[in-house]
Each structure stands twice: as structure tokens, then as C-alpha cells.
Design an enzyme around this catalytic site. Structure first.
Site, short mmCIF file in Angstrom:
data_model
loop_
_atom_site.label_atom_id
_atom_site.label_comp_id
_atom_site.label_asym_id
_atom_site.label_seq_id
_atom_site.Cartn_x
_atom_site.Cartn_y
_atom_site.Cartn_z
N SER A 68 2.07 60.78 -47.24
CA SER A 68 2.13 60.70 -48.70
C SER A 68 0.71 60.76 -49.30
CB SER A 68 2.87 59.41 -49.08
OG SER A 68 3.26 59.44 -50.41
N HIS A 107 11.74 60.68 -48.91
CA HIS A 107 10.34 60.31 -48.92
C HIS A 107 10.11 58.92 -48.31
CE1 HIS A 107 6.18 60.79 -50.12
NE2 HIS A 107 6.18 59.50 -50.35
N ASP A 153 12.88 64.82 -51.60
CA ASP A 153 11.57 64.25 -51.87
C ASP A 153 10.94 65.07 -53.00
OD1 ASP A 153 8.96 63.33 -51.85
OD2 ASP A 153 8.56 63.81 -49.74
#
Ligand SMILES: *[C@@H]1O[C@H](CO)[C@@H](O)[C@H](O)[C@H]1NC(C)=O
Length: 410
Positions: A192, A380, A350
Site C-alpha cells: 500500500s 485491499h 481495491d
């Protein structure tokens, strides 16, 4: 009296059911568990909004609880020696395998950058500790997990610069020798926002004329790669998906640059670009860089420019978001050409899916070796869910594939 209690009971039950229930795509495994897990995150987010509204504590201050509840004191075990170090003034967790590597064979190394939208997260969280330990053990590699400073207390570029300082410090021949690391077998990785930092560091090292040791690989796990277009098809399709709804991602982006709420509102409306950054839109043109299956149901139109009254049209946050150290997708092909080989994970459900896919497309077109793993039923943050009671099968599958790729490519 009795009737009143029954009515109240039914009302509470309906409200809870309504609150917990979020439509989650059928093909996601363990849907109910994800729904419950997401209820926790949504409740916390509502609490954080409320707390900020009444002036108790700001939103990110409350959200930081997710970091604290998984925080552990990392300890050495039979395979790995764990220490807290300071590399050029930045705190790092260092995982050194205990296995004797023999006198002649130097070790591999991985620099890991945790996720959390530049505002949350820590190397001290148990899922990160677990993955660092696994890599150290299974690859006999030195793992460095960087405890960079966070926004909003420290806006861009401080989190990035902390990471870059650690990497520069570690990649010195003398330092590598001290840890028996092979200078030809070092990778950077992150999930991320950590994937964002990893991609940015890989690019900047290449441009640095003083840098002798370079990276062999970069492993980007559902990375964040651009702040120019926050209405890509994946942002549209997944705006209400669990763990990272669009509002939260936009909040992270805006907090990375500024605490000015007007900027957050402009980003929500996708009208935050100034004329300078709009010349870079060609690098994130999803109708050009996504396979047709991902964009055929969406009509491309470039994001509109910032409106005058917002007051941030030039300079400040708008300048930062076009900086490739914040948005690594915004470089010309020539800057991608010599990058280390890449492993990119994307998840279907996501908002960041298209950031990862576009980077894979652009890196490949520039001649970089790319392994792109797309999880059709992925969401995610999946890699983080390895610990009871929020453990998901996909987290283990993803971790195993990731470690396997590192084993074979580093
Ligand atoms: C985006 O890509 C499409 C298809 O390649 C092209 O027609 C369009 O002009 C591009 N737009 C921008 C703003 O780059």
C-alpha cells in the site's frame, strides 16, 4: 411495557443488521468474516469522524488505534535475531537470521516499508513482524523494517525522506559487509503506502549519481502510485469496498500533503489538479494503460482543473502530488527503463487496482521485467490479515506467493 421492549429489541437488531451488512462481492472468500471485520473498521472511522467533529481528537489520531492494537515488542527466536537500530537517525527493526551462512556466502537483504496510508501503521505490528521473520528465516536474508515518521504530524516529503536516508545508509559497502549482505542481492518492498515508498525509492536511487550499490528487485504489494486521477475505474468500482473505501484513500492522500480540508474536498471531487500537474495526466491515462476489460465500461475523461476559490492551484499540495517521490507513475518512460525487476500484486476489489496495473503496463513497455500477480477475489490490505481473529485464507496464499517470488528472484 413488554411490547415496548420487544419493539426496542427489534429496532436494535434491525439497526445492527443494517449497520453490519455491506454488500460484498460473491466471489470473495469468507465474506461474512470480511463483513464483520469491516464493521470494526467502519465503526472506528465513524467514531473518528465524531471525535474530530466535537473537537476531542483528530480523525487520524483515533484511527491510529488500529496500529496500537496490533503492536508487539519484537523478540528474537531460535531462527532470527531481532534488534532495534538507528540508521542515520531513523528507527529500524533489524531481523538477522541465526543460521550460519558459511564463511564465503553473503546473505540477501530486504528493506520493508509498512503500509497505512503514510498516517498509520508501524513495523512493530504483528503481521509485519510475522512476514519479516518469515523472509529472514526462509531466505536466510537480513530484513530491515523501517519505522519512518508519519503524517499528519510529518507531511510529505518527511516519511519518504526517512526511508531514503535508511536505504542510503544501508547500501554503503561497509555497512553491508558488517551484516554479511551481498551488494548484488538487495530488494525493497512494501504494501500500500509502503509500496508507494518502495517504488519511489527505486526510482530515486537510479537517479542518484553518488549511488554505487543499486537494488536487484522491487516488490510492490497493492501499491499507491499516483494522486492525479482519483476516479480511475477501480476507484469507481470499489469506492465502498471493505478496508479501504475511496473516502479513506483520499483522506490519506490529502493528509500526506496538508491538513487543509479544502484540499481533501477538492481531491474527493477529483478537481485538485493545477495546470502544471495536468501536463502529467498522460502518464496516468487509464484508457491507454489498462487492458480493455478494465476500462471498457468506463468513459475516459481527464480530471478537471482546480477551481479558483480553493486557493491551492499553484505550489503547496498541488505541487507535491505531481512529485514522482509521491506519485511514481508520473515519470517519463526513460526514467523507468533501468529500474530493477518488479513484482506487483493487485487486487480486484481495491481502489488502487488500476495504479498497480498501469505501473505494470508502463514498466513492461519500458523493458523492465515484471511479474504481475492479480488476485481476482482479492481485497485491499489482504496481506495483513494473517492473525486470529481477523485471519483470512487469502492472506496466507498471498504471503506464500510473495515469499516464493523473493526466493526465486532475489
Ligand atoms: C488517453 O488515451 C487515449 C487512448 O490511447 C487517447 O485517445 C487520449 O487522447 C488520451 N488522453 C490523454 C489526456 O492523454
Amino acid at each position: 411495557m413488554r411490547l415496548g421492549s420487544i419493539v426496542l429489541f427489534v429496532a436494535v437488531c434491525s439497526f445492527s443488521a443494517y449497520y453490519v451488512y455491506e454488500p460484498i462481492p460473491e466471489d470473495i472468500d469468507q465474506r461474512w468474516k470480511l463483513m464483520l471485520t469491516n464493521t470494526f473498521f467502519r465503526s472506528l472511522s465513524h467514531l473518528a469522524d465524531f471525535s474530530e467533529l466535537v473537537g476531542l481528537k483528530d480523525y487520524m489520531g483515533v484511527m491510529y488505534v488500529v496500529t496500537l492494537i496490533e503492536r508487539i515488542a519484537p523478540v528474537s527466536d531460535e531462527h532470527v535475531h531481532v534488534t532495534v537500530e538507528s540508521f542515520d537517525g531513523v528507527e529500524v527493526l533489524l531481523y538477522q537470521p541465526k543460521r550460519q551462512s558459511g564463511n564465503t556466502e553473503p546473505r540477501r537483504a530486504l528493506i520493508y516499508l509498512h503500509g497505512g496510508g503514510w498516517c498509520l501503521g508501524s513495523s512493530y505490528m504483528s503481521p509485519y513482524d510475522l512476514v519479516a521473520r518469515k523472509i529472514a528465516t526462509e531466505l536466510n536474508a537480513v530484513v530491515l523494517s523501517v519505522e519512518y515518521r508519519l503524517a499528519p504530524a510529518h507531511h510529505f516529503p518527511i516519511p519518504y525522506e526517512d526511508v531514503y536516508r535508511v536505504v542510503k545508509h544501508f547500501l554503503q559497502v561497509g555497512v553491508l559487509a558488517q551484516y554479511s549482505v551481498d551488494p548484488g542481492r538487495i530488494a525493497v518492498s512494501g504494501d500500500s503506502a509502503g509500496g508507494n515508498l518502495a517504488a519511489a525509492v527505486s526510482q530515486q536511487l537510479l537517479k542518484d549519481p553518488t549511488q554505487k550499490v543499486q537494488l536487484k528487485a522491487q516488490a510492490l504489494i497493492y501499491p499507491v502510485l499516483q494522486a492525479l486521477d482519483l476516479q480511475t475505474p477501480s476507484y469507481q468500482q470499489n469506492q465502498d469496498m471493505p478496508i479501504l473505501p475511496r473516502t479513506l484513500m483520499v483522506r490519506f492522500w490529502s493528509e500526506y500533503f496538508t491538513s487543509d480540508r479544502a484540499f481533501f474536498r477538492a481531491m474527493m471531487a477529483n478537481t485538485h489538479n493545477n495546470p502544471e500537474s495536468s501536463t502529467l495526466l498522460k502518464f496516468v491515462n487509464w484508457s491507454a494503460f489498462l487492458p480493455e476489460t478494465y476500462h471498457r465500461n468506463y468513459n475516459y475523461s481527464p480530471p478537471a482543473l482546480a477551481q479558483g476559490e480553493a486557493g491551492f492551484e499553484s505550489g503547496g499540495p498541488s505541487r507535491s502530488l505531481a512529485d514522482p517521490r509521491a506519485s511514481p507513475l508520473l515519470v517519463p518512460d526513460a526514467a523507468l527503463r533501468s529500474l530493477p525487476k518488479a513484482y506487483i500484486i493487485t487486487c480486484e476489489y481495491d481502489v488502487l487496482r488500476d495504479d498497480g496495473i498501469m505501473y505494470a503496463t508502463r514498466l513492461r513497455a519500458a523493458g523492465v521485467e515484471v511479474t504481475h500477480e492479480h488476485y481476482e477475489a482479492g481485497f485491499h490490505g489482504a496481506l495483513m490479515f494473517t492473525m486470529w481473529p481477523m485471519d483470512f485464507l487469502i492472506a496466507h496464499r498471498m504471503t506464500d506467493n510473495y515469499v516464493k517470488w523473493l526466493k526465486e528472484n532475489l
